[in-house]
Design a protein around this motif. Sequence first.
Motif, PDB file in Angstrom:
ATOM      1  N   PRO A   1       1.093  -1.554  -0.267  1.00 22.15           N
ATOM      2  CA  PRO A   1       0.082  -0.250   0.241  1.00 22.15           C
ATOM      3  C   PRO A   1       1.516   1.439  -0.438  1.00 22.15           C
ATOM      4  N   ARG A   2       1.721   0.852   0.676  1.00 21.86           N
ATOM      5  CA  ARG A   2       2.803   2.643   1.111  1.00 21.86           C
ATOM      6  C   ARG A   2       3.451   2.870  -0.713  1.00 21.86           C
TER       7      ARG A   2
ATOM      8  N   ILE B   1      -1.542   8.681  -1.257  1.00 22.77           N
ATOM      9  CA  ILE B   1      -1.730   7.387  -0.268  1.00 22.77           C
ATOM     10  C   ILE B   1      -2.659   6.919   0.759  1.00 22.77           C
TER      11      ILE B   1
ATOM     12  N   GLY C   1       0.137  -7.312  -3.449  1.00 18.87           N
ATOM     13  CA  GLY C   1       1.296  -6.603  -3.127  1.00 18.87           C
ATOM     14  C   GLY C   1       2.244  -7.558  -3.607  1.00 18.87           C
TER      15      GLY C   1
ATOM     16  N   CYS D   1      -4.261  -3.979  -3.208  1.00 19.60           N
ATOM     17  CA  CYS D   1      -6.020  -3.119  -3.112  1.00 19.60           C
ATOM     18  C   CYS D   1      -5.846  -2.729  -1.642  1.00 19.60           C
TER      19      CYS D   1
ATOM     20  N   PRO E   1      -5.444  -1.408   2.393  1.00 22.56           N
ATOM     21  CA  PRO E   1      -5.042  -0.191   3.088  1.00 22.56           C
ATOM     22  C   PRO E   1      -3.831  -0.122   3.730  1.00 22.56           C
ATOM     23  N   LEU E   2      -2.792   0.923   4.338  1.00 24.96           N
ATOM     24  CA  LEU E   2      -2.390   1.210   4.858  1.00 24.96           C
ATOM     25  C   LEU E   2      -1.968   0.043   6.047  1.00 24.96           C
TER      26      LEU E   2
ATOM     27  N   ARG F   1     -10.170   2.994   0.601  1.00 26.17           N
ATOM     28  CA  ARG F   1     -10.454   0.723   0.430  1.00 26.17           C
ATOM     29  C   ARG F   1     -10.721   0.642   1.810  1.00 26.17           C
TER      30      ARG F   1
ATOM     31  N   ARG G   1      -6.406   6.873  -0.609  1.00 27.74           N
ATOM     32  CA  ARG G   1      -6.243   5.666  -1.381  1.00 27.74           C
ATOM     33  C   ARG G   1      -6.799   4.910   0.307  1.00 27.74           C
ATOM     34  N   SER G   2      -5.978   4.939   1.055  1.00 33.28           N
ATOM     35  CA  SER G   2      -6.220   3.825   1.870  1.00 33.28           C
ATOM     36  C   SER G   2      -7.816   3.818   2.978  1.00 33.28           C
TER      37      SER G   2
END
Length: 198
Positions: A35-36, A78, A134, A41, A43-44, A85, A81-82
């Motif tokens: 995620p970073r 980021i 990922g 998909c 989240p952080l 998600r 986006r997180s």
Amino acid sequence: MAMVAVQTQNQLERLMAVAAGGETDRHLAHLILGPRRGVGCLPLNLGLEAEQFARLIERHFADDSDLIAADPAEKHLIQTRSDLREELMRIRDDERIELVELLEDFRSPAAPVELSLIIATACLGGDHLWRDLGLPDRSELSDLMQRAYPALKALNDRDMKWKRFFYKQLCERGGGYVCRAPSCDQCSAYAECFGPEE
């Protein structure tokens, strides 16, 4: 943009070096950095509560938590986006819980307890599971499944795509995810379940 790519590649290489002592950490390094780096998909927090995520980092990467910081130049994007998600994940939380229960029934005691929740969260994404996690390729996911869920991996003896396999297992348990084909061999979507993942 090239500088960001170099920085995140160095970050991955450094975190992978930290993880060199164990295969679980190697896979976790990919999951955490995905995620970073804008990959996958998740989240952080990987779908974990803040305390769970903090414990996971403390347990596996305590001396190197600085390596998982997002690139400051990309931090806002980021985080946005997180957040999206996580919101989408909450909408399908009942489904995620069923997937966690399935995975937990097969998880090796040596695998991190958080792993089932991370994988179940990635199952809610729209791509192949290895991509949504990922990971660099499908073989990494197969390796992770062998190490963390060996009995479940053994059940997937026809190399069915992992998400489809999980939902098929839920269907067989009497869940609300019904496959309409009488058998895989007679299914018109056979290639979607067993075809190559590109």
